[in-house]
Write an enzyme that holds these catalytic residues in place. Structure first.
Site, PDB file in Angstrom:
ATOM      1  CB  CYS A  40       4.989  -0.245  -2.915  1.00 28.00           C
ATOM      2  SG  CYS A  40       5.458  -1.535  -1.799  1.00 28.00           S
ATOM      3  N   GLY A  72       2.120  -7.833   0.490  1.00 23.19           N
ATOM      4  CA  GLY A  72       1.974  -6.570  -0.212  1.00 23.19           C
ATOM      5  C   GLY A  72       0.609  -6.398  -0.848  1.00 23.19           C
ATOM      6  N   GLY A 130       0.705  -5.234   6.422  1.00 25.66           N
ATOM      7  CA  GLY A 130       1.223  -3.974   6.922  1.00 25.66           C
ATOM      8  C   GLY A 130       0.052  -3.038   7.177  1.00 25.66           C
ATOM      9  CB  SER A 168      -0.919  -0.006   1.220  1.00 25.45           C
ATOM     10  OG  SER A 168      -0.131  -0.044   2.400  1.00 25.45           O
ATOM     11  NE  ARG A 200      11.831  -2.606   1.757  1.00 28.56           N
ATOM     12  CZ  ARG A 200      11.179  -3.743   1.777  1.00 28.56           C
ATOM     13  NH1 ARG A 200      11.480  -4.647   2.652  1.00 28.56           N
ATOM     14  NH2 ARG A 200      10.201  -3.975   0.935  1.00 28.56           N
TER      15      ARG A 200
HETATM   16  P1  XMP Z   1       0.854  -3.496   2.796  1.00 26.22           P
HETATM   17  O1  XMP Z   1       0.110  -3.368   1.520  1.00 26.22           O
HETATM   18  O2  XMP Z   1       0.365  -4.604   3.661  1.00 26.22           O
HETATM   19  O3  XMP Z   1       2.352  -3.886   2.352  1.00 26.22           O
HETATM   20  O4  XMP Z   1       0.930  -2.190   3.534  1.00 26.22           O
HETATM   21  C1  XMP Z   1       3.375  -4.194   3.248  1.00 26.22           C
HETATM   22  C2  XMP Z   1       4.584  -4.677   2.494  1.00 26.22           C
HETATM   23  O5  XMP Z   1       5.113  -3.656   1.642  1.00 26.22           O
HETATM   24  C3  XMP Z   1       6.509  -3.855   1.440  1.00 26.22           C
HETATM   25  N1  XMP Z   1       7.186  -2.593   1.736  1.00 26.22           N
HETATM   26  C4  XMP Z   1       7.589  -1.737   0.785  1.00 26.22           C
HETATM   27  N2  XMP Z   1       7.584  -1.839  -0.566  1.00 26.22           N
HETATM   28  N3  XMP Z   1       8.531   0.323  -0.704  1.00 26.22           N
HETATM   29  C5  XMP Z   1       8.093  -0.802  -1.310  1.00 26.22           C
HETATM   30  O6  XMP Z   1       8.129  -0.893  -2.538  1.00 26.22           O
HETATM   31  C6  XMP Z   1       8.589   0.487   0.655  1.00 26.22           C
HETATM   32  O7  XMP Z   1       8.999   1.514   1.171  1.00 26.22           O
HETATM   33  C7  XMP Z   1       8.098  -0.618   1.425  1.00 26.22           C
HETATM   34  N4  XMP Z   1       8.030  -0.823   2.774  1.00 26.22           N
HETATM   35  C8  XMP Z   1       7.439  -2.043   2.909  1.00 26.22           C
HETATM   36  C9  XMP Z   1       6.920  -4.976   2.379  1.00 26.22           C
HETATM   37  O8  XMP Z   1       7.045  -6.157   1.609  1.00 26.22           O
HETATM   38  C10 XMP Z   1       5.788  -5.046   3.361  1.00 26.22           C
HETATM   39  O9  XMP Z   1       5.654  -6.300   3.968  1.00 26.22           O
END
Ligand code: XMP
Length: 472
Positions: free
Chosen positions: A303, A340, A362, A301, A403
Site C-alpha cells: 500500500c 493489511g 497477502g 505491505s 476499488r
Molecule cells: P498485506 O500486507 O498482507 O496486505 O500484503 C494485503 C491487503 O492490502 C490491501 N491492498 C491494498 N491497499 N493499495 C492499498 O492501499 C493497494 O494497491 C492494495 N492492494 C491490496 C488489501 O486490503 C489486502 O487485503
C-alpha cells in the site's frame, strides 16, 4: 474515539499504533502451545479451523490458493481482477474440488522407466498413475515393476497395470482405498475421463481439517465491488461469502450501494475496508445485514495510500476501534477480519488479541506455489510477483479499478514487486500456525475467545531498531 475493553488495553493511547510497537505481555499459560485451539469464524456463519483468510489479490488468490486454504482450515477470497464469468468459474472449480489435496504427480507413458523410478523415489511413493498427452489415464505403475523395466531399458508405457480411477465426488472412496494400504496414489478424472490430479496418501492427510459447507464441499469466498450487483448475483449461490473489496467503504455512495446489494444476496456479506469506530456505526445503521467486517486501511505491505493520500488506519488500531464499536452496538458476535500489514504470526496474534476473529494475508501467502503468480528466476534465485490491486499493473486490467471509487482513478495507491519464492503454502501455513499457537500461549490463553478475555498488550519501541547484536 471509543474507549472500551479492547482499546483500553493500550492505556493512555491517543495515537494510532502499528504492529511494530505492540507486544503481548506474557501471561500464565493454561496449556502447552500444541494444545492451543485456533477454531474461529470468518463471518457470521462460516466457521474456520485456523484464523486465516487469503487476500483477494490477483497475484495471490485463485483456485489453487482457495483450495489449499480451505483444505487446511482457512478460507480463500477469490480476486475480482477478471471478468464476472472467470470469477464464477474459479468459484465453481473450488466447489468441485474434492476435500483432499490433488497433486500433479503422474508419469508419462513415453518416459524411460529408469527416470520414472527416480521420480517415484523422490516423491516417496510406491506407485503413480500414468497419463498420456491427451489427458487419459492409462493405469498405474508400481515401483517394484519399474525396477525390472529399468533394467530391461523399457519405457513407463510398457509397465502399466490397470487400476481404478475416481470421479471428483468419489474422493472419499479413493481415500478409503489408500488407507487400506495397497497403494499410495489414486487418479481423479472428470466426468469425461480427463485427468484432473492425483491423490497421494501421505502423513499430511491426517492433519487436514477442511472447511466444508453443508454439502461437504470446500468453502470459498469472493471479492466484489458493492457497485457490481450483476457480479454479486452471479456469484451468489456458488460462494459462501461475498467480500466487499473497496479501499474506503465509509463513503456515502458505497454504503448505499452495499445496502442494496446485501439485501439481494443470500451468501454472507462482509463489509470493508473500514478503519474506524464511526465507520462501523454507520455501516451498522445503513446496511441491514452485515456478517463480517474487513478492517484496516493503508497498512498493506504493497500500500502507498498513506504516502499518496495521507490516510492511514493501521490494522491493530482499527481492529480494536471497530470491535469495541460493534460490542457497543450489541454486534459483538460479528467477526472482524484484520487486513493489511500482517507479516508474521506475531502480528496475527496481536490482531486477534485486539479483537479480530481472523486475519487476511497477502504478503505472507504471496510467493508460495499456490499463489496465482508465475515463478520467475533471476540469477539462480526464484521469485513470484506480488502487487497491490491499485498498482499500475493491476489497474491496467481495470476489473478491480473501481476499488478506490466508482469513477476509475488513475493515481496508483499500490506498488508492484517481487517476493522470494516460499515453496508450498502448506509449509508456510504450518509455520504460521505454530507461531500463532505459541503467541496465544504466551498471552496466557488456550483459544481465541480466551485471548480476547485475557490478553494484555504493551507498547515499546520496535525491537528491530535497537540493533541488539553487533556483528564483529
Ligand atoms: P498485506 O500486507 O498482507 O496486505 O500484503 C494485503 C491487503 O492490502 C490491501 N491492498 C491494498 N491497499 N493499495 C492499498 O492501499 C493497494 O494497491 C492494495 N492492494 C491490496 C488489501 O486490503 C489486502 O487485503
Amino acid at each position: 474515539m471509543v474507549l472500551g475493553r479492547f482499546v483500553d488495553r493500550l492505556v493512555g493511547s491517543e495515537r494510532l499504533y502499528v504492529f511494530e510497537e505492540l507486544y503481548i505481555v506474557p501471561g500464565r499459560a493454561p496449556v502447552d502451545p500444541d494444545k492451543v485451539r485456533l477454531e474461529t469464524r470468518f463471518s457470521r456463519s462460516i466457521r474456520l479451523g485456523i484464523p486465516v483468510a487469503s487476500a483477494p489479490m490477483d497475484m495471490v488468490t485463485g483456485v489453487e490458493m482457495a483450495v489449499a486454504l480451505a483444505l487446511r482450515g482457512g478460507i480463500g477470497v477469490l480476486h475480482r481482477n477478471c471478468s464476472r464469468e472467470e470469477q464464477v468459474e474459479m468459484a465453481r472449480r473450488v466447489k468441485e474440488h474434492p476435500p483432499v489435496p490433488l497433486t500433479g504427480l503422474r508419469l508419462s507413458p513415453v518416459e524411460p522407466a529408469c527416470r520414472a523410478l527416480g521420480e517415484l523415489r523422490a516423491a516417496g511413493v510406491r506407485d503413480a498413475p500414468v497419463v498420456d498427452s491427451a489427458g487419459r489415464v492409462l493405469g498405474y505403475v508400481r515401483l517394484s515393476s519399474l525396477r525390472g523395466c529399468c533394467r530391461e531399458g523399457r519405457s513407463v508405457g510398457e509397465c502399466v497395470e490397470p487400476g481404478e480411477v475416481y470421479l471428483l465426488g468419489e474422493a472419499g472412496e479413493a481415500m478409503r482405498v489408500l488407507e487400506r494400504g495397497g497403494r499410495d496414489t489414486a487418479a481423479v478424472v472428470s466426468s469425461t475421463g480427463y485427468y484432473l490430479g492425483t491423490i497421494v496418501f501421505d502423513a499430511v492427510f491426517e492433519e487436514l481439517s477442511p472447511v466444508l459447507d453443508e454439502d461437504g464441499r470446500l468453502r470459498v469466498a469472493a471479492a466484489i465491488s458493492p457497485f457490481d450487483m450483476e457480479r454479486a448475483r452471479m456469484l451468489d449461490g456458488v460462494v459462501d461469502a461475498l467480500v466487499s473489496d473497496v479501499a474506503h467503504f465509509h463513503n456515502d455512495n458505497v454504503l448505499r450501494a452495499a445496502a442494496r446489494l446485501a439485501k439481494e444476496v443470500s451468501a454472507d456479506f462482509i463489509a470493508g475496508n473500514i478503519g474506524t469506530a464511526a465507520a462501523a456505526r454507520d455501516v451498522a445503521s445503513i446496511i441491514e445485514r452485515v456478517d463480517g467486517f474487513r478492517v484496516g486501511i493503508g497498512g498493506g505491505s504493497i500500500c502507498v495510500t498513506a504516502q499518496v493520500a495521507g490516510a492511514f488506519a493501521p490494522t491493530p488500531w482499527a481492529v480494536a476501534q471497530v470491535r469495541d464499536a460493534l460490542e457497543e452496538l450489541g454486534m459483538g458476535d460479528v467477526p472482524v477480519i484484520a487486513d493489511g500489514g500482517i507479516r508474521t504470526p506475531a502480528d496475527a496474534v496481536k490482531s486477534l488479541a485486539l479483537g479480530a476473529s481472523c486475519v487476511m494475508l497477502g504478503y505472507v501467502l504471496a510467493g508460495t506455489d499456490e499463489a496465482s503468480a508465475p515463478l520467475i528466476r533471476i540469477g539462480g534465485r526464484a521469485y513470484k510477483p506480488y502487487r497491490g490491486m491499485a498498482s499500475r499493473g493491476a489497474l491496467e486490467k481495470r476489473f478491480a479499478a473501481d476499488r478506490y471509487s466508482r469513477i476509475v482513478k488513475r493515481m496508483p495507491e499500490g506498488i508492484e514487486g517481487l517476493v522470494e519464492y516460499k515453496g508450498p503454502v502448506s509449509r508456510v501455513l504450518a509455520e504460521f500456525v505454530e507461531g500463532l499457537k505459541a503467541g496465544i500461549g504466551y498471552a496466557g490463553a488456550s483459544s481465541i475467545p480466551e485471548l480476547w478475555e485475557k490478553a494484555v498488550l504493551g507498547r515499546a519501541p520496535p525491537r528491530g531498531e535497537r540493533g541488539l547484536i553487533l556483528s564483529i
